[in-house]
Write an enzyme that holds these catalytic residues in place. Structure first.
Site, PDB file in Angstrom:
ATOM      1  N   LYS A  55      47.889  30.878  28.929  1.00 51.00           N
ATOM      2  CA  LYS A  55      49.039  30.995  29.375  1.00 51.00           C
ATOM      3  C   LYS A  55      49.312  29.906  30.607  1.00 51.00           C
ATOM      4  CE  LYS A  55      49.422  35.059  31.048  1.00 51.00           C
ATOM      5  NZ  LYS A  55      48.353  35.784  30.308  1.00 51.00           N
ATOM      6  N   ARG A 106      54.389  41.948  32.971  1.00 51.33           N
ATOM      7  CA  ARG A 106      53.205  42.345  32.348  1.00 51.33           C
ATOM      8  C   ARG A 106      53.243  44.349  32.366  1.00 51.33           C
ATOM      9  NH1 ARG A 106      49.787  38.710  35.369  1.00 51.33           N
ATOM     10  NH2 ARG A 106      47.247  39.663  34.841  1.00 51.33           N
ATOM     11  N   ARG A 119      33.918  30.044  31.741  1.00 50.08           N
ATOM     12  CA  ARG A 119      34.336  29.109  32.810  1.00 50.08           C
ATOM     13  C   ARG A 119      33.624  28.856  34.119  1.00 50.08           C
ATOM     14  NH1 ARG A 119      39.460  31.622  31.732  1.00 50.08           N
ATOM     15  NH2 ARG A 119      39.122  33.288  32.375  1.00 50.08           N
ATOM     16  N   ARG A 178      37.598  32.481  41.242  1.00 48.41           N
ATOM     17  CA  ARG A 178      38.659  34.118  41.830  1.00 48.41           C
ATOM     18  C   ARG A 178      37.770  34.839  41.243  1.00 48.41           C
ATOM     19  NH1 ARG A 178      43.704  33.457  37.432  1.00 48.41           N
ATOM     20  NH2 ARG A 178      43.419  35.688  37.572  1.00 48.41           N
ATOM     21  N   ARG A 227      40.707  44.301  33.315  1.00 52.67           N
ATOM     22  CA  ARG A 227      42.017  43.360  33.092  1.00 52.67           C
ATOM     23  C   ARG A 227      42.346  43.329  30.987  1.00 52.67           C
ATOM     24  NH1 ARG A 227      40.913  38.429  35.062  1.00 52.67           N
ATOM     25  NH2 ARG A 227      43.250  37.469  34.969  1.00 52.67           N
TER      26      ARG A 227
HETATM   27  P1  AMP Z   1      46.665  36.178  36.442  1.00 53.00           P
HETATM   28  O1  AMP Z   1      46.744  35.423  37.286  1.00 53.00           O
HETATM   29  O2  AMP Z   1      48.397  36.204  35.791  1.00 53.00           O
HETATM   30  O3  AMP Z   1      45.571  36.934  35.071  1.00 53.00           O
HETATM   31  O4  AMP Z   1      47.210  37.889  38.322  1.00 53.00           O
HETATM   32  C1  AMP Z   1      46.324  37.729  38.410  1.00 53.00           C
HETATM   33  C2  AMP Z   1      46.190  39.449  38.946  1.00 53.00           C
HETATM   34  O5  AMP Z   1      47.257  39.583  39.823  1.00 53.00           O
HETATM   35  C3  AMP Z   1      46.581  40.757  37.965  1.00 53.00           C
HETATM   36  O6  AMP Z   1      45.131  41.355  37.437  1.00 53.00           O
HETATM   37  C4  AMP Z   1      47.442  41.697  38.558  1.00 53.00           C
HETATM   38  O7  AMP Z   1      46.361  42.696  39.612  1.00 53.00           O
HETATM   39  C5  AMP Z   1      48.454  40.660  39.754  1.00 53.00           C
HETATM   40  N1  AMP Z   1      49.649  40.767  38.810  1.00 53.00           N
HETATM   41  C6  AMP Z   1      49.586  39.158  38.563  1.00 53.00           C
HETATM   42  N2  AMP Z   1      50.828  39.511  38.086  1.00 53.00           N
HETATM   43  C7  AMP Z   1      52.075  40.471  37.887  1.00 53.00           C
HETATM   44  C8  AMP Z   1      52.944  41.388  36.793  1.00 53.00           C
HETATM   45  N3  AMP Z   1      53.397  41.208  36.694  1.00 53.00           N
HETATM   46  N4  AMP Z   1      52.298  42.480  37.450  1.00 53.00           N
HETATM   47  C9  AMP Z   1      51.509  43.313  38.416  1.00 53.00           C
HETATM   48  N5  AMP Z   1      50.801  42.377  38.553  1.00 53.00           N
HETATM   49  C10 AMP Z   1      50.912  41.442  38.564  1.00 53.00           C
END
Ligand code: AMP
Length: 197
Positions: free
Chosen positions: A13, A88, A127, A139, A150
């Site tokens: 994404k 989410r 990665r 990360r 996740r």
């Molecule tokens: P991402 O970089 O989008 O994979 O997000 C990394 C982490 O941030 C996720 O595993 C969640 O802990 C938190 N996170 C990001 N966006 C959201 C969201 N819209 N709702 C809840 N948690 C989020």
């Protein structure tokens, strides 16, 4: 144009959103990036979310509402924006509907990037290896155990958005198993339809 990119962690994404930013000139709103920035700055929000993110759980819908509704009021969002990983849960989807309605705006399309979970784990391993080889930091939530967590969180809490948006007639799917360019060209074909409308 307002669009949501949906798909499990690691589906690409972020990569696709960055491309859309360049080609369509609308900003990418990644709540993950915003939360990581809050952690890096040492803010109280950052302190609140760090442990949750490190575990691979979702932060609360209230936090997401605060950061997303503040961000979309900024001038660069006037022509549209890409919600990348920013919706989410069904609760968040309803919140976005509400916030957009308040601003007299409407979501155009939700693009689901479909991928195979095992392929995602393979991509993650690559990665991590590439980052280590290049001396780049990895990360905190990019390890196999948290990654699998996740994925489970995605299946349980985010996948219900698929029927939610299908019912609204907004859902489009692309095959995320191809190369970055192949996925991009499928996405472009969808975006062109909306740009022409
Ligand atoms: P991402 O970089 O989008 O994979 O997000 C990394 C982490 O941030 C996720 O595993 C969640 O802990 C938190 N996170 C990001 N966006 C959201 C969201 N819209 N709702 C809840 N948690 C989020």
């Amino acid at each position: 144009m307002i669009l949501i990119l949906l798909g499990p962690p690691g589906a690409g994404k972020g990569t696709q959103a960055e491309r859309i930013v360049r080609t369509r000139g609308i900003p990418q709103l990644s709540t993950g990036d915003m939360l990581r920035a809050a952690i890096a700055s040492g803010s109280s929000l950052g302190k609140k979310v760090q442990a949750i993110m490190d575990r691979g759980d979702l932060v609360s819908d209230d936090i997401i509402e605060d950061i997303v509704s503040a961000r979309i009021k900024e001038p660069d969002c006037k022509r549209g924006f890409i919600l990348d990983g920013a919706v989410r849960t069904v609760g968040q989807a309803k919140m976005i509907d509400r916030v957009l309605k308040k601003h007299k705006r409407e979501l155009d399309v939700v693009i689901e990037i479909e991928v195979d979970e095992e392929e995602l784990v393979n991509r993650l391993r690559k990665r991590i290896a590439d980052a280590k080889a290049a001396g780049r930091p990895v990360r905190a939530d990019d390890n196999e155990e948290t990654f699998r967590k996740r994925q489970a969180v995605y299946r349980e809490q985010t996948a219900p958005l698929i029927p939610y948006y299908r019912k609204q007639g907004k859902l489009r799917k692309v095959d995320g198993m191809g190369s970055v360019e192949e996925v991009a060209s499928e996405i472009d074909a969808i975006l062109d339809e909306f740009a022409a409308a």
